[in-house]
Scaffold this motif. Structure first.
Motif, PDB file in Angstrom:
ATOM      1  N   ALA A  68       0.817  -1.233  -0.052  1.00 27.50           N
ATOM      2  CA  ALA A  68      -0.240  -0.090   0.059  1.00 27.50           C
ATOM      3  C   ALA A  68       0.954   1.156   0.004  1.00 27.50           C
ATOM      4  N   THR A  69       1.902   1.439   0.841  1.00 23.79           N
ATOM      5  CA  THR A  69       2.715   2.520   0.865  1.00 23.79           C
ATOM      6  C   THR A  69       3.629   2.544  -0.616  1.00 23.79           C
ATOM      7  N   MET A 222      -1.237   5.710 -12.982  1.00 25.49           N
ATOM      8  CA  MET A 222      -1.166   5.064 -11.863  1.00 25.49           C
ATOM      9  C   MET A 222      -1.749   3.746 -11.828  1.00 25.49           C
ATOM     10  N   ALA A 223      -2.822   3.464 -12.244  1.00 23.23           N
ATOM     11  CA  ALA A 223      -3.398   2.121 -12.378  1.00 23.23           C
ATOM     12  C   ALA A 223      -2.549   0.961 -12.843  1.00 23.23           C
ATOM     13  N   LEU A 224      -1.849   1.451 -13.839  1.00 21.76           N
ATOM     14  CA  LEU A 224      -0.760   0.480 -14.468  1.00 21.76           C
ATOM     15  C   LEU A 224       0.331   0.082 -13.643  1.00 21.76           C
ATOM     16  N   LEU A 229       2.908  -3.576  -9.596  1.00 13.04           N
ATOM     17  CA  LEU A 229       3.371  -3.826  -8.302  1.00 13.04           C
ATOM     18  C   LEU A 229       2.640  -4.905  -7.579  1.00 13.04           C
ATOM     19  N   LEU A 230       1.489  -4.727  -7.649  1.00 10.95           N
ATOM     20  CA  LEU A 230       0.523  -5.784  -7.185  1.00 10.95           C
ATOM     21  C   LEU A 230       0.670  -7.415  -7.666  1.00 10.95           C
ATOM     22  N   TYR A 245       2.222 -17.164 -14.224  1.00 16.28           N
ATOM     23  CA  TYR A 245       1.377 -16.025 -15.001  1.00 16.28           C
ATOM     24  C   TYR A 245       1.377 -14.722 -14.221  1.00 16.28           C
ATOM     25  N   LEU A 246       1.601 -14.738 -12.994  1.00 15.32           N
ATOM     26  CA  LEU A 246       1.665 -13.582 -11.971  1.00 15.32           C
ATOM     27  C   LEU A 246       2.830 -12.790 -12.782  1.00 15.32           C
ATOM     28  N   LEU A 247       3.977 -13.329 -13.270  1.00 13.98           N
ATOM     29  CA  LEU A 247       5.094 -12.857 -13.748  1.00 13.98           C
ATOM     30  C   LEU A 247       4.813 -12.147 -15.094  1.00 13.98           C
ATOM     31  N   LEU A 248       3.863 -12.917 -15.800  1.00 15.12           N
ATOM     32  CA  LEU A 248       3.314 -12.509 -17.260  1.00 15.12           C
ATOM     33  C   LEU A 248       2.515 -11.167 -17.134  1.00 15.12           C
ATOM     34  N   ILE A 249       1.560 -11.122 -16.136  1.00 18.80           N
ATOM     35  CA  ILE A 249       1.023  -9.995 -15.836  1.00 18.80           C
ATOM     36  C   ILE A 249       1.615  -8.781 -15.589  1.00 18.80           C
ATOM     37  N   THR A 250       2.639  -9.153 -14.717  1.00 13.05           N
ATOM     38  CA  THR A 250       3.809  -8.122 -14.419  1.00 13.05           C
ATOM     39  C   THR A 250       4.314  -7.397 -15.388  1.00 13.05           C
TER      40      THR A 250
END
Length: 469
Positions: A68-69, A222-224, A229-230, A245-250
């Motif tokens: 969050a920070t 900001m959204a991207l 990060l998420l 797949y999370l790395l692909l999203i990143t």
């Protein structure tokens, strides 16, 4: 007699002095995050015991706050650049009180994690606001020589870090782990009252025109940035083949963020300027690596002293004190020296030495050896944070001081997320000695990388030193 009369008698005009009324809110705002960081370090084991959660799950209490920070600081920093610190400071610090109430009454780990998310957003404004105020006061007084104030900020953070583990242990002993969340309510009230002293509209940049706020803020960027990060954090917290797949999203979100920022008229993070500022990029990289080591020690070593070594939360907090006391002394002694290269080199060597010493510890090691380790870690703790902070102040675009300071914290929190993920992966269900040693090897590798980045960065020879006439 007024302050102005006193200044005039001493031959110094009031308009050439830093407004000391700003120092209390600056200090309290900037320490809200570190006080919660250090307190939670000794509360993780009691929370896990009370809620039936292993270290791999309680690690989310650390990562949630820093995610969050990390997301919020550049955003809030950009808003501070546009509008000044007062409104952002008041709203954010009020949110700290809300987070304290939610955490104190949380019925389960999920709600507790949510309170840490709120807390992360609530502590976003303190540090960027302080850096923006230092910059604006430098402009007002015509004396852009903030070494004393920057040192005071660093020492304030180190002092709170001293108090944090011990205070956390005391609060847990007196009122249980929930009291560590309740502490945020009076801190929030004090911060809001002090924040009313901040000047209205004291920003470092031009305020946006009506109707152009969304464009000025770059909401798609900001959204991207948030999506990048998420997804990265989720991957780090689930290091297994099925999470690829999370790395692909990143990667996709990161590429989209880069394209957006390069095309935006008023980008959230001006990648063109940032790409042309190699010294600042190197500073951000150093921050990430340095805080991998720092936070892995703060959380991983503390959990081991409780579960693997058998100390109570209070005594685990006491073991941390030599590190923070040494950090304060080091910051005070070196704070007014503007050059940063020597600080970073000594800090890098100190990290490596501490990691090597950590590898020698076992459950049968004497307590004095744990104290020696904490003392050694205090040297890089004091040098690195101060040098990185001073580097950003001198390397950043003055019109983006708030967002640049926020990005420094973002990279530091990325390091904390890596540290949290590696701590969870190293320990598994129990914080034993083998897991602590595995974590120490990862910390050692990060320390060596930090040293290499510092040695190879020729620009550091000029960082923090005034240009030749």
């Amino acid at each position: 007699m007024t302050d102005g009369d006193t200044a005039t008698r001493q031959g110094e005009r009031p308009e050439t002095r830093f407004d000391r009324r700003l120092i209390p809110p600056m200090m309290l705002g900037s320490v809200l995050n570190p006080v919660n960081s250090t307190i939670i370090a000794v509360a993780l084991v009691p929370i896990g015991s009370a809620l039936g959660a292993p270290p791999s799950r309680t690690a989310w209490l650390v990562s949630a706050l820093y995610l969050a920070t990390a997301l919020g600081q550049p955003v809030v920093g950009r808003l501070i650049d546009l509008f000044g610190p007062r409104r952002l400071f008041l709203v954010s610090t009020a949110l700290v009180g809300v987070a304290g109430v939610v955490g104190t009454t949380a019925p389960n780990l999920g709600v507790l994690i949510a309170s840490r998310v709120l807390l992360g957003f609530g502590t976003c404004a303190g540090y960027p606001a302080a850096m923006a105020l230092v910059r604006s006061e430098g402009r007002r007084t015509g004396q852009d020589n903030p070494a004393g104030v920057l040192t005071a900020l660093a020492v304030a953070n180190q002092t709170v870090a001293v108090i944090g583990p011990l205070l956390g242990g005391l609060l847990i002993g007196l009122g249980g782990w929930r009291s560590t969340f309740a502490l945020n309510v009076p801190l929030s009230v004090a911060a809001v009252l002090l924040g009313l002293r901040l000047p209205k509209g004291a920003g470092t940049g031009a305020s946006p025109r009506h109707g152009r706020l969304a464009a000025q803020l770059d909401l798609p960027g900001m959204a991207l940035f948030a999506a990048t990060l998420l997804s990265l954090l989720l991957f780090l917290m689930n290091l297994r083949p099925s999470s690829w797949y999370l790395l692909l999203i990143t990667a996709v979100a990161g590429a989209g963020f880069a394209v957006r920022e390069l095309r935006a008229g008023t980008p959230f993070i001006d990648l063109r300027v940032l790409a042309g500022n190699a010294p600042l990029l190197a500073t951000y990289g150093r921050a990430l690596v340095a805080y991998v080591v720092s936070y892995a020690f703060l959380y991983g070593f503390t959990q081991w002293t409780e579960e693997g070594y058998g100390l109570s939360p209070f005594h685990a907090g006491l073991v941390q004190i030599p590190m923070f006391l040494m950090a304060i002394v080091v910051s005070l002694v070196t704070g007014r020296r503007k050059a940063v290269r020597g600080k970073l080199l000594i800090g890098a060597v100190g990290q490596i030495a501490a990691c090597l010493l950590m590898l020698t510890l076992t459950a049968d090691s004497p307590v004095w050896l744990l104290l020696v380790l904490a003392l050694v870690f205090g040297v890089p703790q004091g040098l690195n944070s101060l040098a990185l902070q001073n580097s950003v102040y001198h390397q950043a675009d003055p019109e983006r001081t708030g967002s640049s300071a926020g990005l420094l914290r973002t990279f530091a929190y990325l390091g904390s997320m890596v540290a949290s993920a590696t701590t969870a992966a190293s320990f598994g269900p129990h914080a034993g000695t083998d897991g602590m040693h595995q974590l120490a090897w990862i910390m050692l590798a990060a320390g060596v990388l930090f040293l290499l980045i510092t040695v190879l960065d020729r620009g550091l020879r000029r960082a923090g030193t005034p240009p030749a006439a």
